[in-house]
Design an enzyme around this catalytic site. Structure first.
Site, PDB file in Angstrom:
ATOM      1  N   ARG A  38     -89.128  25.738 -77.267  1.00 28.47           N
ATOM      2  CA  ARG A  38     -90.558  25.176 -76.820  1.00 28.47           C
ATOM      3  C   ARG A  38     -89.940  24.487 -75.925  1.00 28.47           C
ATOM      4  O   ARG A  38     -88.858  23.428 -76.630  1.00 28.47           O
ATOM      5  CB  ARG A  38     -91.384  24.696 -77.921  1.00 28.47           C
ATOM      6  CG  ARG A  38     -91.425  25.933 -78.752  1.00 28.47           C
ATOM      7  CD  ARG A  38     -92.216  25.614 -79.616  1.00 28.47           C
ATOM      8  NE  ARG A  38     -92.277  24.737 -81.138  1.00 28.47           N
ATOM      9  CZ  ARG A  38     -91.883  24.401 -82.106  1.00 28.47           C
ATOM     10  NH1 ARG A  38     -93.530  25.199 -82.634  1.00 28.47           N
ATOM     11  NH2 ARG A  38     -91.554  23.254 -82.985  1.00 28.47           N
ATOM     12  N   TYR A 141     -83.976  34.832 -95.710  1.00 33.19           N
ATOM     13  CA  TYR A 141     -83.753  33.446 -95.073  1.00 33.19           C
ATOM     14  C   TYR A 141     -82.386  32.784 -96.283  1.00 33.19           C
ATOM     15  O   TYR A 141     -80.946  32.518 -95.706  1.00 33.19           O
ATOM     16  CB  TYR A 141     -84.959  33.160 -95.679  1.00 33.19           C
ATOM     17  CG  TYR A 141     -84.358  31.336 -95.406  1.00 33.19           C
ATOM     18  CD1 TYR A 141     -84.098  30.256 -94.025  1.00 33.19           C
ATOM     19  CD2 TYR A 141     -85.007  30.462 -96.423  1.00 33.19           C
ATOM     20  CE1 TYR A 141     -83.899  28.607 -94.449  1.00 33.19           C
ATOM     21  CE2 TYR A 141     -84.809  29.323 -96.706  1.00 33.19           C
ATOM     22  CZ  TYR A 141     -84.370  28.815 -95.226  1.00 33.19           C
ATOM     23  OH  TYR A 141     -84.536  27.267 -94.846  1.00 33.19           O
TER      24      TYR A 141
HETATM   25  P1  NAD Z   1     -88.438  24.163 -88.564  1.00 29.20           P
HETATM   26  O1  NAD Z   1     -89.223  25.763 -88.377  1.00 29.20           O
HETATM   27  O2  NAD Z   1     -90.034  22.997 -88.405  1.00 29.20           O
HETATM   28  O3  NAD Z   1     -88.210  24.137 -86.806  1.00 29.20           O
HETATM   29  C1  NAD Z   1     -87.072  25.216 -85.914  1.00 29.20           C
HETATM   30  C2  NAD Z   1     -86.732  24.641 -84.575  1.00 29.20           C
HETATM   31  O4  NAD Z   1     -85.629  25.922 -84.445  1.00 29.20           O
HETATM   32  C3  NAD Z   1     -87.981  25.225 -84.108  1.00 29.20           C
HETATM   33  O5  NAD Z   1     -88.660  23.604 -83.526  1.00 29.20           O
HETATM   34  C4  NAD Z   1     -87.736  26.546 -83.112  1.00 29.20           C
HETATM   35  O6  NAD Z   1     -89.510  26.525 -81.691  1.00 29.20           O
HETATM   36  C5  NAD Z   1     -86.504  26.171 -83.075  1.00 29.20           C
HETATM   37  N1  NAD Z   1     -85.566  27.994 -82.720  1.00 29.20           N
HETATM   38  C6  NAD Z   1     -86.455  28.639 -83.231  1.00 29.20           C
HETATM   39  N2  NAD Z   1     -85.526  29.736 -82.232  1.00 29.20           N
HETATM   40  C7  NAD Z   1     -84.700  28.978 -81.516  1.00 29.20           C
HETATM   41  C8  NAD Z   1     -83.720  29.715 -80.645  1.00 29.20           C
HETATM   42  N3  NAD Z   1     -83.306  31.008 -81.084  1.00 29.20           N
HETATM   43  N4  NAD Z   1     -83.157  28.964 -80.095  1.00 29.20           N
HETATM   44  C9  NAD Z   1     -83.734  27.128 -80.274  1.00 29.20           C
HETATM   45  N5  NAD Z   1     -84.712  26.892 -81.670  1.00 29.20           N
HETATM   46  C10 NAD Z   1     -85.232  27.916 -81.654  1.00 29.20           C
HETATM   47  O7  NAD Z   1     -87.336  24.398 -89.277  1.00 29.20           O
HETATM   48  P2  NAD Z   1     -87.569  22.809 -89.925  1.00 29.20           P
HETATM   49  O8  NAD Z   1     -88.096  22.709 -91.571  1.00 29.20           O
HETATM   50  O9  NAD Z   1     -86.668  21.950 -88.729  1.00 29.20           O
HETATM   51  O10 NAD Z   1     -85.834  23.032 -90.696  1.00 29.20           O
HETATM   52  C11 NAD Z   1     -84.217  22.897 -89.738  1.00 29.20           C
HETATM   53  C12 NAD Z   1     -83.534  23.215 -90.454  1.00 29.20           C
HETATM   54  O11 NAD Z   1     -83.322  23.338 -91.740  1.00 29.20           O
HETATM   55  C13 NAD Z   1     -83.289  25.332 -90.242  1.00 29.20           C
HETATM   56  O12 NAD Z   1     -82.255  25.363 -90.432  1.00 29.20           O
HETATM   57  C14 NAD Z   1     -84.399  24.980 -91.823  1.00 29.20           C
HETATM   58  O13 NAD Z   1     -83.395  26.704 -92.761  1.00 29.20           O
HETATM   59  C15 NAD Z   1     -83.205  24.230 -93.095  1.00 29.20           C
HETATM   60  N6  NAD Z   1     -84.424  23.811 -93.815  1.00 29.20           N
HETATM   61  C16 NAD Z   1     -85.732  23.238 -93.626  1.00 29.20           C
HETATM   62  C17 NAD Z   1     -86.147  22.730 -94.743  1.00 29.20           C
HETATM   63  C18 NAD Z   1     -87.264  22.307 -95.004  1.00 29.20           C
HETATM   64  O14 NAD Z   1     -87.808  22.446 -96.012  1.00 29.20           O
HETATM   65  N7  NAD Z   1     -87.855  21.699 -93.207  1.00 29.20           N
HETATM   66  C19 NAD Z   1     -85.488  23.024 -96.562  1.00 29.20           C
HETATM   67  C20 NAD Z   1     -84.560  23.716 -96.765  1.00 29.20           C
HETATM   68  C21 NAD Z   1     -83.495  23.846 -94.707  1.00 29.20           C
HETATM   69  C1  AKB Z   2     -88.936  26.737 -97.520  1.00 30.25           C
HETATM   70  O1  AKB Z   2     -89.145  27.185 -98.093  1.00 30.25           O
HETATM   71  O2  AKB Z   2     -88.454  27.803 -96.072  1.00 30.25           O
HETATM   72  C2  AKB Z   2     -87.686  25.566 -96.725  1.00 30.25           C
HETATM   73  C3  AKB Z   2     -86.605  25.514 -97.483  1.00 30.25           C
HETATM   74  C4  AKB Z   2     -86.305  24.947 -98.706  1.00 30.25           C
HETATM   75  O3  AKB Z   2     -85.871  26.384 -97.487  1.00 30.25           O
HETATM   76  N1  AKB Z   2     -88.332  24.751 -97.142  1.00 30.25           N
END
Ligand code: NAD
Ligand code: AKB
Length: 315
Positions: A38, A141
């Site tokens: 985006r 996931y």
């Molecule tokens: P999010 O879903 O808020 O953001 C992901 C971003 O990736 C989005 O802005 C989306 O547009 C972009 N995206 C998706 N497909 C894409 C592509 N093909 N090319 C480029 N960009 C693309 O996720 P988040 O919560 O910010 O998480 C970030 C990372 O941290 C992830 O790998 C997630 O698994 C990991 N994580 C997050 C959490 C949490 O609680 N938020 C917990 C554990 C792990």
């Molecule tokens: C989810 O709930 O999928 C994430 C994570 C813990 O990886 N916030």
């Protein structure tokens, strides 16, 4: 010393939006390129619309911007992933392979790839889940994160690529909204409280999950990435813990500061995902190897979340 030049993939997401700002503060605004599928809109520093599934475009971006580190945040999270498992697998794995291959071919100095507590399943110890534990996740996931951790380890051992990773718990912050996870309720609940609305929780009241406040998550990420390579004993992904609480406990913490707040419970398909995850995490390897220590507990986080969201909704 050569100045680091960093490319963030998924910079428009919940964590990416905040991490971009912190990396720009640490490394200089012009040295951090924020990319996402985006359009991130007007920003202080350089941006690019980039699909991480397009390996050629990724390679060209690395060359164009003179990049030597990638933070690969793009992924489909747990709840969204269950709606279309093949799509989630494809996006999560193909984007990671592209990052690892571009990293190897371009000789990048470091790569960051977040994993998750979703790597654990019901066979793992439910409390204080250890670093080295059986990994049988129940979501696509989680399966993609286990596979990703192993590929990160493979690229480190086989090619010497310095890939680093953290198993984030649920991340809570006021700056951005979460995107399709099982822990998202713990962000949404604060918005409802500040808007003085009743909150219906999609998890049951006693579902304890590991969580971390955003400032701690950012500090952990920068701390791991700045640690000397020879201190790191885990090349899959480090367990990381901040706090654990149930929906009933976070509601009680909010009610201390917003006495009129009300909550009810209507568990949906995300309950089964949450039930398969640990209630708490043993992060002693991270503490020992690179000095990790969280700063926020539940009440400190609640105070800070309510303060910032009240300011946001007022302006
Ligand atoms: P999010 O879903 O808020 O953001 C992901 C971003 O990736 C989005 O802005 C989306 O547009 C972009 N995206 C998706 N497909 C894409 C592509 N093909 N090319 C480029 N960009 C693309 O996720 P988040 O919560 O910010 O998480 C970030 C990372 O941290 C992830 O790998 C997630 O698994 C990991 N994580 C997050 C959490 C949490 O609680 N938020 C917990 C554990 C792990
Ligand atoms: C989810 O709930 O999928 C994430 C994570 C813990 O990886 N916030």
């Amino acid at each position: 010393m050569k100045q680091d030049r960093i490319l963030i993939i998924g910079a428009g997401g919940q964590i990416g939006a905040v991490l971009t700002e912190s990396l720009r503060t640490a490394h200089g605004t012009d040295n951090v390129v924020a990319t996402d599928l985006r359009d991130p809109g007007p920003q202080n520093g350089p941006t690019q619309v980039l699909d991480a599934l397009d390996m050629q475009a990724l390679g060209e971006a690395v060359q164009h911007w003179g990049i030597n580190q990638i933070y690969h945040l793009a992924a489909i999270l747990s709840a969204t992933g269950e709606k279309d498992p093949m799509r989630a697998w494809d996006i999560n794995m193909r984007s990671l392979f592209n990052v690892l291959e571009v990293g190897r071919q371009a000789g990048l100095a470091k790569i960051y790839f977040p994993s998750s507590i979703a790597v654990f399943g019901r066979e793992a110890a439910h409390y204080q889940t250890p670093q080295h534990e059986v990994l049988i996740p129940e979501t696509v996931y989680g399966i993609s994160k286990v596979a990703g951790e192993n590929w990160a380890n493979y690229y480190f051992r086989r090619y010497g690529l310095d890939v680093r990773s953290l198993r984030y718990p649920g991340i809570i912050g006021y700056q951005s909204m979460p995107g399709g996870g099982t822990t998202d309720y713990a962000v949404d609940i604060y918005h409802y409280a500040v808007k003085k609305q009743h909150f219906e929780c999609f998890l049951g009241p006693e579902t304890s999950l590991p969580m971390l406040y955003m400032p701690d998550a950012i500090r952990a990420t920068l701390g791991l990435m700045e640690a000397p390579a020879d201190r790191l004993t885990v090349r899959t992904s480090y367990n990381l813990a901040g706090m654990s609480f149930t929906p009933a406990e976070i509601a009680a913490s909010i009610q201390q500061q917003a006495p009129g707040f009300t909550i009810s419970y209507k568990p949906d398909f995300r309950q089964a995902i949450a039930d398969s995850w640990p209630a708490s995490i043993d992060d002693s390897a991270a503490r020992h190897d690179w000095g990790w220590k969280p700063e926020y507990d539940l009440d400190a986080m609640t105070k800070d979340m309510l303060l910032h969201l009240e300011q946001q909704y007022r302006s």
